[in-house]
Structures are given as structure tokens and as C-alpha cells.
Design a protein around this motif. Structure first.
Motif, PDB file in Angstrom:
ATOM      1  N   ASN A  44      22.647  -2.542 -38.948  1.00  0.00           N
ATOM      2  CA  ASN A  44      22.332  -4.000 -39.125  1.00  0.00           C
ATOM      3  C   ASN A  44      21.847  -4.779 -38.012  1.00  0.00           C
ATOM      4  OD1 ASN A  44      23.734  -4.928 -41.631  1.00  0.00           O
ATOM      5  ND2 ASN A  44      25.396  -3.749 -40.625  1.00  0.00           N
ATOM      6  N   LEU A  45      21.059  -3.660 -37.010  1.00  0.00           N
ATOM      7  CA  LEU A  45      20.049  -4.097 -36.222  1.00  0.00           C
ATOM      8  C   LEU A  45      19.061  -4.936 -36.956  1.00  0.00           C
ATOM      9  CD1 LEU A  45      19.558  -1.499 -33.649  1.00  0.00           C
ATOM     10  CD2 LEU A  45      20.636  -3.602 -33.075  1.00  0.00           C
ATOM     11  N   PRO A  46      18.695  -6.228 -36.288  1.00  0.00           N
ATOM     12  CA  PRO A  46      17.580  -6.825 -36.931  1.00  0.00           C
ATOM     13  C   PRO A  46      16.310  -6.192 -36.693  1.00  0.00           C
ATOM     14  CG  PRO A  46      18.123  -7.762 -34.882  1.00  0.00           C
ATOM     15  CD  PRO A  46      19.285  -6.716 -35.248  1.00  0.00           C
ATOM     16  N   ALA A  47      15.128  -6.702 -37.603  1.00  0.00           N
ATOM     17  CA  ALA A  47      13.840  -6.263 -37.336  1.00  0.00           C
ATOM     18  C   ALA A  47      13.389  -6.649 -36.379  1.00  0.00           C
ATOM     19  CB  ALA A  47      12.966  -6.617 -38.552  1.00  0.00           C
ATOM     20  N   ALA A  48      12.109  -5.994 -35.698  1.00  0.00           N
ATOM     21  CA  ALA A  48      11.710  -6.401 -34.401  1.00  0.00           C
ATOM     22  C   ALA A  48      11.120  -8.016 -34.412  1.00  0.00           C
ATOM     23  CB  ALA A  48      10.474  -5.602 -34.005  1.00  0.00           C
ATOM     24  N   GLY A  49      11.459  -8.737 -33.344  1.00  0.00           N
ATOM     25  CA  GLY A  49      10.890 -10.087 -33.307  1.00  0.00           C
ATOM     26  C   GLY A  49      11.955 -11.086 -34.114  1.00  0.00           C
ATOM     27  N   THR A  50      12.948 -10.557 -34.624  1.00  0.00           N
ATOM     28  CA  THR A  50      13.845 -11.584 -35.457  1.00  0.00           C
ATOM     29  C   THR A  50      15.028 -12.017 -34.447  1.00  0.00           C
ATOM     30  OG1 THR A  50      15.224  -9.987 -36.369  1.00  0.00           O
ATOM     31  CG2 THR A  50      13.375 -10.796 -37.739  1.00  0.00           C
ATOM     32  N   ALA A  51      15.220 -11.061 -33.529  1.00  0.00           N
ATOM     33  CA  ALA A  51      16.370 -11.532 -32.448  1.00  0.00           C
ATOM     34  C   ALA A  51      15.702 -12.381 -31.255  1.00  0.00           C
ATOM     35  CB  ALA A  51      17.068 -10.121 -31.947  1.00  0.00           C
ATOM     36  N   ALA A  52      16.587 -13.065 -30.752  1.00  0.00           N
ATOM     37  CA  ALA A  52      16.454 -13.993 -29.468  1.00  0.00           C
ATOM     38  C   ALA A  52      16.085 -13.281 -28.191  1.00  0.00           C
ATOM     39  CB  ALA A  52      17.363 -15.191 -29.623  1.00  0.00           C
ATOM     40  N   ALA A  53      15.622 -12.167 -28.241  1.00  0.00           N
ATOM     41  CA  ALA A  53      15.268 -11.326 -26.989  1.00  0.00           C
ATOM     42  C   ALA A  53      14.242 -12.206 -26.076  1.00  0.00           C
ATOM     43  CB  ALA A  53      14.965 -10.123 -27.120  1.00  0.00           C
ATOM     44  N   ALA A  54      14.530 -12.505 -24.763  1.00  0.00           N
ATOM     45  CA  ALA A  54      13.418 -13.000 -24.013  1.00  0.00           C
ATOM     46  C   ALA A  54      12.653 -11.990 -23.548  1.00  0.00           C
ATOM     47  CB  ALA A  54      14.244 -13.360 -22.632  1.00  0.00           C
ATOM     48  N   GLU A  55      11.019 -12.304 -23.409  1.00  0.00           N
ATOM     49  CA  GLU A  55      10.324 -11.578 -22.957  1.00  0.00           C
ATOM     50  C   GLU A  55      10.408 -11.376 -21.283  1.00  0.00           C
ATOM     51  OE1 GLU A  55       6.241 -11.915 -24.433  1.00  0.00           O
ATOM     52  OE2 GLU A  55       5.387 -12.187 -22.376  1.00  0.00           O
ATOM     53  N   LEU A  56      10.226 -10.088 -21.025  1.00  0.00           N
ATOM     54  CA  LEU A  56      10.282  -9.599 -19.612  1.00  0.00           C
ATOM     55  C   LEU A  56       8.707  -9.499 -19.082  1.00  0.00           C
ATOM     56  CD1 LEU A  56      12.049  -8.282 -17.257  1.00  0.00           C
ATOM     57  CD2 LEU A  56      11.309  -6.009 -18.363  1.00  0.00           C
ATOM     58  N   ASP A  57       8.600 -10.197 -18.012  1.00  0.00           N
ATOM     59  CA  ASP A  57       7.475  -9.911 -17.329  1.00  0.00           C
ATOM     60  C   ASP A  57       7.328  -8.341 -16.814  1.00  0.00           C
ATOM     61  OD1 ASP A  57       5.122  -9.789 -15.702  1.00  0.00           O
ATOM     62  OD2 ASP A  57       5.491 -11.562 -14.504  1.00  0.00           O
ATOM     63  N   ALA A  58       6.176  -7.638 -17.547  1.00  0.00           N
ATOM     64  CA  ALA A  58       6.110  -6.338 -17.301  1.00  0.00           C
ATOM     65  C   ALA A  58       5.749  -5.909 -15.849  1.00  0.00           C
ATOM     66  CB  ALA A  58       5.056  -5.682 -18.375  1.00  0.00           C
ATOM     67  N   ARG A  59       5.320  -7.063 -14.935  1.00  0.00           N
ATOM     68  CA  ARG A  59       4.961  -6.755 -13.771  1.00  0.00           C
ATOM     69  C   ARG A  59       6.156  -6.558 -12.885  1.00  0.00           C
ATOM     70  NH1 ARG A  59       1.231 -11.661 -12.530  1.00  0.00           N
ATOM     71  NH2 ARG A  59       2.913 -12.714 -13.693  1.00  0.00           N
TER      72      ARG A  59
ATOM     73  N   GLY B  32      17.178   3.425 -21.944  1.00  0.00           N
ATOM     74  CA  GLY B  32      15.984   3.679 -20.917  1.00  0.00           C
ATOM     75  C   GLY B  32      15.960   3.254 -19.757  1.00  0.00           C
ATOM     76  N   GLY B  33      17.261   2.212 -19.353  1.00  0.00           N
ATOM     77  CA  GLY B  33      17.178   1.619 -17.820  1.00  0.00           C
ATOM     78  C   GLY B  33      16.147   0.489 -18.063  1.00  0.00           C
ATOM     79  N   LEU B  34      15.923  -0.102 -19.370  1.00  0.00           N
ATOM     80  CA  LEU B  34      15.463  -1.469 -19.181  1.00  0.00           C
ATOM     81  C   LEU B  34      16.245  -2.573 -19.954  1.00  0.00           C
ATOM     82  CD1 LEU B  34      11.937  -0.332 -20.795  1.00  0.00           C
ATOM     83  CD2 LEU B  34      12.415  -1.350 -18.706  1.00  0.00           C
ATOM     84  N   PRO B  35      16.238  -3.683 -19.762  1.00  0.00           N
ATOM     85  CA  PRO B  35      16.975  -4.975 -20.310  1.00  0.00           C
ATOM     86  C   PRO B  35      16.453  -5.274 -21.495  1.00  0.00           C
ATOM     87  CG  PRO B  35      15.428  -5.922 -19.022  1.00  0.00           C
ATOM     88  CD  PRO B  35      15.168  -4.350 -18.644  1.00  0.00           C
ATOM     89  N   ALA B  36      17.356  -5.794 -22.551  1.00  0.00           N
ATOM     90  CA  ALA B  36      17.342  -6.026 -23.754  1.00  0.00           C
ATOM     91  C   ALA B  36      16.260  -7.337 -23.939  1.00  0.00           C
ATOM     92  CB  ALA B  36      18.689  -6.401 -24.543  1.00  0.00           C
ATOM     93  N   SER B  37      14.866  -6.825 -23.643  1.00  0.00           N
ATOM     94  CA  SER B  37      14.085  -7.740 -23.586  1.00  0.00           C
ATOM     95  C   SER B  37      12.767  -7.392 -24.160  1.00  0.00           C
ATOM     96  CB  SER B  37      13.753  -8.452 -22.229  1.00  0.00           C
ATOM     97  OG  SER B  37      14.735  -8.783 -21.343  1.00  0.00           O
TER      98      SER B  37
ATOM     99  N   GLU C 249      14.922  -3.919 -30.112  1.00  0.00           N
ATOM    100  CA  GLU C 249      15.608  -3.649 -31.450  1.00  0.00           C
ATOM    101  C   GLU C 249      15.413  -2.375 -31.776  1.00  0.00           C
ATOM    102  OE1 GLU C 249      15.066  -8.315 -31.410  1.00  0.00           O
ATOM    103  OE2 GLU C 249      13.979  -6.359 -31.111  1.00  0.00           O
ATOM    104  N   PHE C 250      13.947  -1.826 -31.311  1.00  0.00           N
ATOM    105  CA  PHE C 250      13.606  -0.406 -31.670  1.00  0.00           C
ATOM    106  C   PHE C 250      13.577   0.285 -30.258  1.00  0.00           C
ATOM    107  CE2 PHE C 250      10.747  -2.717 -35.222  1.00  0.00           C
ATOM    108  CZ  PHE C 250      11.995  -2.449 -36.173  1.00  0.00           C
ATOM    109  N   ASP C 251      14.178   0.144 -29.562  1.00  0.00           N
ATOM    110  CA  ASP C 251      14.688   0.791 -28.287  1.00  0.00           C
ATOM    111  C   ASP C 251      13.092   0.784 -27.489  1.00  0.00           C
ATOM    112  OD1 ASP C 251      16.537   2.057 -26.702  1.00  0.00           O
ATOM    113  OD2 ASP C 251      16.040   4.173 -27.515  1.00  0.00           O
ATOM    114  N   HIS C 252      12.543  -0.101 -27.453  1.00  0.00           N
ATOM    115  CA  HIS C 252      11.302  -0.221 -26.583  1.00  0.00           C
ATOM    116  C   HIS C 252      10.217   0.997 -27.125  1.00  0.00           C
ATOM    117  CE1 HIS C 252      14.050  -2.428 -24.028  1.00  0.00           C
ATOM    118  NE2 HIS C 252      12.889  -3.440 -24.248  1.00  0.00           N
ATOM    119  N   THR C 253      10.371   1.215 -28.318  1.00  0.00           N
ATOM    120  CA  THR C 253       9.306   2.125 -28.904  1.00  0.00           C
ATOM    121  C   THR C 253       8.202   1.415 -29.317  1.00  0.00           C
ATOM    122  OG1 THR C 253      10.248   2.362 -31.133  1.00  0.00           O
ATOM    123  CG2 THR C 253      10.942   4.103 -29.641  1.00  0.00           C
TER     124      THR C 253
END
Length: 544
Positions: free
Chosen positions: A39-54, A90-95, A123-127
């Protein structure tokens, strides 16, 4: 294999899709994790914040890059962000993380053909799956990704020729069965150095079995694997971690970076010897479908597959068609998801009324119809069938009293007959079947009637040995005499590890069985154990 449970397929799928809300199962820890997976949502439907890749302080491209399913004007590019791949997430936050990509005509990226930005979703394990369009047909390209200050390894890929193009040669490889715990991926290191247009992976990319701290037969001395690998994969997190382990292998990463792959699964990506909705062991069918949903989702996430292949709960359409000009059409099959349960159990059994029931199917009705319709409209010189389990008959001993593998097409002879009769009715003169699964190399004549050695040969089957499964293997397995005497249409049998290299031209198909002497120690050389050809218009297998 267990007997069927008294539930309809639609009801079971409803359970698998909606268990998180409907609570049809006892809430064990595994069941709860599986319900979350489905029941994981599709990418973009969850309220995940965006991480600054820097802010990513470690290299996130530890699992390399890949490309797949080349079309005349596009190719699918893949990567995953995982600074610490052996950890959940993978050592990343849910962002959400922005990822830039570019594809160029040259390896130095001085002539960029396309570039853009996409998002790695938690939602897709950052793939990341990027379907790059607007490319030239039949061209080599180089690609890479960027996240923050980090740049991925560069990959090389190639688009397919135009549908009507008259090309003179196509070079491909077939691989299968890469149990991490059985040995090193030495074959992939050699495969990366081959000059190829595409690689077909025929199943068992992943194995569900536990991997101990030293990597089983690899006997690792430079590190210890975390304890969470030392259990069978069941939950979505289990499968994701197992893909991370496999993809962290440098030889596998090199092969993916060198060539586009077209992948299909067999059983171990989910569970050994499952058949359709039926699990290997006696577990509730709704629990198995939840496991299947987790396995299918992790498979799509970690392979270079397009959006149409993305699963819906426990269902995923993996069969599809690739064309390379007028030289070859590839109909990639899925012989696991839709098949009837194995007759008389999973192993080698005496054939009988149950296995010979004409209603039994290996492909399911819809896929069978799709295949035969595709053959009827094909104008390709070579019609190639990349699929999972041995199509030709394999009697285990000569004379009466023989047994057949119920997990292969021998356990579904009516389905096999419909396939071969359909090829004949469609006027398919040059049928080549590419197969995996059995951890050995075979070359077979495909016969109109396997019970009559003098009957017409209707195609050729080349079976790719395993990359590592079965450990080192042997040039002449223990059953070599029995199998070769019992099956006169068997032209070659070798038990070493390696891969199959195939060259298609307008005159012939050539198959080179490339093998290594050992996989339990790294660095073995590769040699060609044997080469065979099948001539256009004359489908018998002959030594090259």
C-alpha cells in the motif's frame, strides 16, 4: 508445491491490494510489513519534503547505473541513490531528492544529446527511472547522473534500429541465475568487455535464500555482511536490501554500465518454484500474494524497466516485445506469473494425465495469444524467444521409465505444443529460443514431435548456464551420459558457469558458450567451450 486453496484469484488480489485497510489476515509482523509494502503510495503522492542534494555528504551512486529495453528513439536509464546501501533506506532520509541526468554522443560528454532533471522518491527507495526519448536510432550513447556535488559512474548504451531497417548483424548475450552466495560474478566482468548490442537476463537475478556474514561460497575476508542478509527475503525491505547486496558487486555493475539489459524474472526473485498464485510451501494464499507484491515492486524498482511494467499490487506485466530492424524480433516471456501449478510436485516425475491435461498453461491465455498474434504479424528474419525454463523435452534416462521436469515445459506439454504449432502456423521459419534456469549450457533441436527423433526440426534452443548458481560446476555433469543418450535432439551439454553470446546475421545465428573454470575464487579466465550455428531457413543446430 502445495495444493490450491479455495479462494478465487480476484478475491486474493483484493486482499493483497487492500489488506492494510481491511485486515483479512492475522497481524503478524511479516504480514504488517507486507501490507505496508503493497500500500505504499505512488511517487509524488506522499508528503515527503525535498532534500537539498548538496547536503549529501557521501557518494550516493554506490550501486552504479544501468540502461534497458532499447527502442529506436529511446532507452530507459536507471540508478539508485544509496550512500550506505546495506542499510534500510540506503542511508538517506525519507525525502525527495532532485537528480540530474545527461546522455551524450561521446564518452567525454562534450556532445550532449539530451539532459534533464528527475526526482528520486523515497516511495521507490530513491530509485530513478528516466525514459529518454528523441534519440537517434541505432546509435551508441553515454550517460550519467548527478545529485548535488556527486556524479555517477558513466554508462554506455545503444538504441535499437528503426523497425524497417535492414541491418546485417546483431550481437547479444544471454545470462541467468546469479546466486550471490554461490560465487563471484566473474562472468560479468568478461561480459562487460564484449562488443554487444543488448543483454537478455533470463531470470533468477536475485535469490531469496539467506546470505551469511562471509557471503557463502565467496568467503569474504575484507568485510562482514550485516545480519539482516542472513534470512529469507519476505518483506519489501528484505527484497530491497537483497538487491542492494547484489548490485553492489563491481562485476555486475560493470556489465550493466557497458550494455543495455532486457530483463525477465523466473522464480527466485520471489520464491523458489512458485506457480502463479501458488506458493512453494503451505502458507495462506493471501500471505503469498502479499509477498509476491513486495517482490514484484522491488524487482521493478531495481531494474531498468519503463513505467508500463510498474506493478499493481501482486500483478506486473513483464512480457513485452523488442524489435531490431527487420533482422530480429524478441518476444520476452514471463513463464512464472500465469502458469498452472506444477503437476505431481515440483521435481522430476513420470508424466501422466495431470501433466498432459490440455488445459494446463505455462504462459496464461492472454500472454499466449499476444505471442501468437505477434508472430503472425512479424516480418523479422529471426524470431527470438527469451524465456525462463527449458522448452525442449529432457528425459532423465534412456528407454522406458523416464521422468521429466515438472517445473519446465515438459510439465506443460499441451502449452508447448500450442506454442510450436503457433509458430508453424504463423510461418516462423527461424525460431530461436533463449533459456536460463538450469545452471548448465545446452543446445537443442526443437522437434515437431519429440517422441520421434526423425520428425521435423522446427527451431533451435540455446540454454545459458548460470553466472554463479551451483558454484563451480563441471564440464561434464554426472548425468551427462544419461541425458545425452536419452535425448537425441540434445546437441551440447556443459556444466560450467558463464554466459551465452549470440550473433545474428542474415545468413545464420551463431551461439558461443562462454565459460569460466571457477566462481568460488575470483578472477578466472573465460574461454569458449563450444560454438554452434543454425542457418537461416534450416533450423537444425550444428557445430560452428
Amino acid at each position: 508445491m502445495t495444493t490450491a486453496h479455495p479462494h478465487s484469484s480476484d478475491e486474493l488480489r483484493a486482499v493483497a491490494r487492500h489488506l492494510g485497510r481491511r485486515r483479512f489476515m492475522t497481524a503478524t509482523g511479516a504480514a504488517a510489513a507486507l501490507a505496508f509494502a503493497v500500500n505504499l503510495p505512488a511517487a509524488g503522492t506522499a508528503a515527503a519534503a525535498e532534500l537539498d542534494a548538496r547536503k549529501i555528504t557521501e557518494d550516493p551512486f554506490t550501486l552504479g547505473v544501468a540502461s534497458g529495453d532499447p527502442l529506436p528513439g529511446s532507452v530507459l536509464l536507471w540508478t539508485r541513490l544509496a550512500p550506505r546501501p546495506y542499510e534500510p533506506g540506503g542511508g538517506l532520509p525519507a525525502s525527495r531528492i532532485p537528480v540530474r541526468w545527461e546522455i551524450a554522443h561521446d564518452a567525454r560528454f562534450t556532445r550532449v544529446a539530451r539532459r534533464g532533471q528527475t526526482t528520486a522518491h523515497p516511495e521507490f527507495d530513491h530509485t530513478v527511472h528516466v525514459d529518454v526519448t528523441g534519440l537517434d536510432p541505432d546509435r551508441v550513447y553515454h550517460y550519467r547522473f548527478r545529485a548535488g556535488r556527486w556524479t555517477s559512474p558513466a554508462g554506455r548504451t545503444r538504441t535499437a534500429p528503426r523497425p524497417g531497417a535492414r541491418i546485417s548483424e546483431l550481437r547479444l548475450a544471454a545470462v541467468s541465475c546469479q546466486a550471490y552466495h554461490d560465487g563471484y560474478y566473474t562472468a560479468y566482468r568478461h561480459l562487460a568487455d564484449e562488443d554487444l548490442d543488448v543483454v537478455f537476463h533470463l531470470g533468477d537475478y536475485l535469490y531469496e535464500y539467506p546470505v551469511n556474514a562471509v557471503g557463502g561460497a565467496r568467503n569474504l575476508t575484507d568485510r562482514r555482511l550485516p545480519a539482516h542478509f542472513d534470512r529469507e527475503t519476505v518483506t519489501l525491505e528484505d527484497y530491497r536490501l537483497r538487491y542492494a547486496l547484489y548490485r553492489s558487486d563491481p562485476d555486475l555493475a560493470a556489465a550493466h554500465a557497458a550494455h543495455p539489459f532486457a530483463v525477465t524474472w523466473d522464480d527466485h526473485e520471489t520464491e523458489n518454484n512458485y506457480a502463479g498464485d501458488t506458493p512453494e510451501n503451505d502458507v495462506p494464499p493471501e500471505e503469498f500474494l502479499l509477498r509476491r507484491a513486495a517482490a514484484y515492486r522491488a524487482y521493478w524498482e531495481n531494474q531498468p524497466l519503463r513505467g508500463p511494467q510498474r506493478p499493481s499490487g501482486p500483478d506486473m506485466r513483464l512480457y513485452r516485445r523488442l524489435r531490431f530492424g527487420r533482422l530480429a524480433q524478441f518476444d520476452v516471456l514471463d513463464t512464472r506469473q500465469y502458469r498452472s501449478d506444477q503437476a505431481y510436485g515440483d521435481g522430476w516425475q513420470t508424466p501422466g494425465p495431470e501433466s498432459e491435461d490440455p488445459a494446463r498453461t505455462m504462459t496464461g491465455e492472454a500472454q499466449e495469444r499476444w505471442l501468437l498474434d505477434g508472430w503472425r504479424t512479424s516480418d523479422a528474419l529471426w524470431n527470438v524467444l527469451p524465456q525462463q525454463v527449458v522448452l525442449a523435452q529432457r528425459r532423465n534416462v534412456p528407454g522406458p521409465g523416464f521422468k521429466l521436469s515438472m517445473d519446465a515445459w515438459d510439465g506443460y506439454p499441451a502449452s508447448r505444443k500450442r506454442l510450436l504449432d503457433g509458430a508453424e502456423a504463423a510461418g516462423i521459419d527461424n525460431l530461436v529460443v533463449l533459456t536460463g534456469d538450469v545452471h548448465v549450457g545446452y543446445a537443442f533441436d526443437l522437434k515437431k514431435d519429440f517422441g520421434d527423433p526423425s520428425s521435423r526440426t522446427v527451431g533451435a534452443e540455446f540454454v545459458a548456464t548460470s553466472v554463479s548458481s551451483g558454484k563451480d560446476g563441471a564440464e561434464k555433469p554426472a548425468n551427462w551420459d544419461n541425458l545425452t543418450r536419452a535425448n537425441p535432439h540434445l546437441r551440447f551439454y556443459n556444466g560450467r558457469r558463464g554466459y551465452l553470446r549470440v550473433t545474428l546475421t542474415t545468413e545464420r545465428a551463431r551461439a558461443d558458450f562462454r565459460t569460466v573454470p571457477a566462481v568460488t575464487t575470483p578472477g578466472a579466465p573465460v574461454t569458449t567451450a563450444a560454438s554452434f550455428v543454425t542457418e537461416a531457413g534450416d533450423p537444425g543446430v550444428r557445430p560452428a
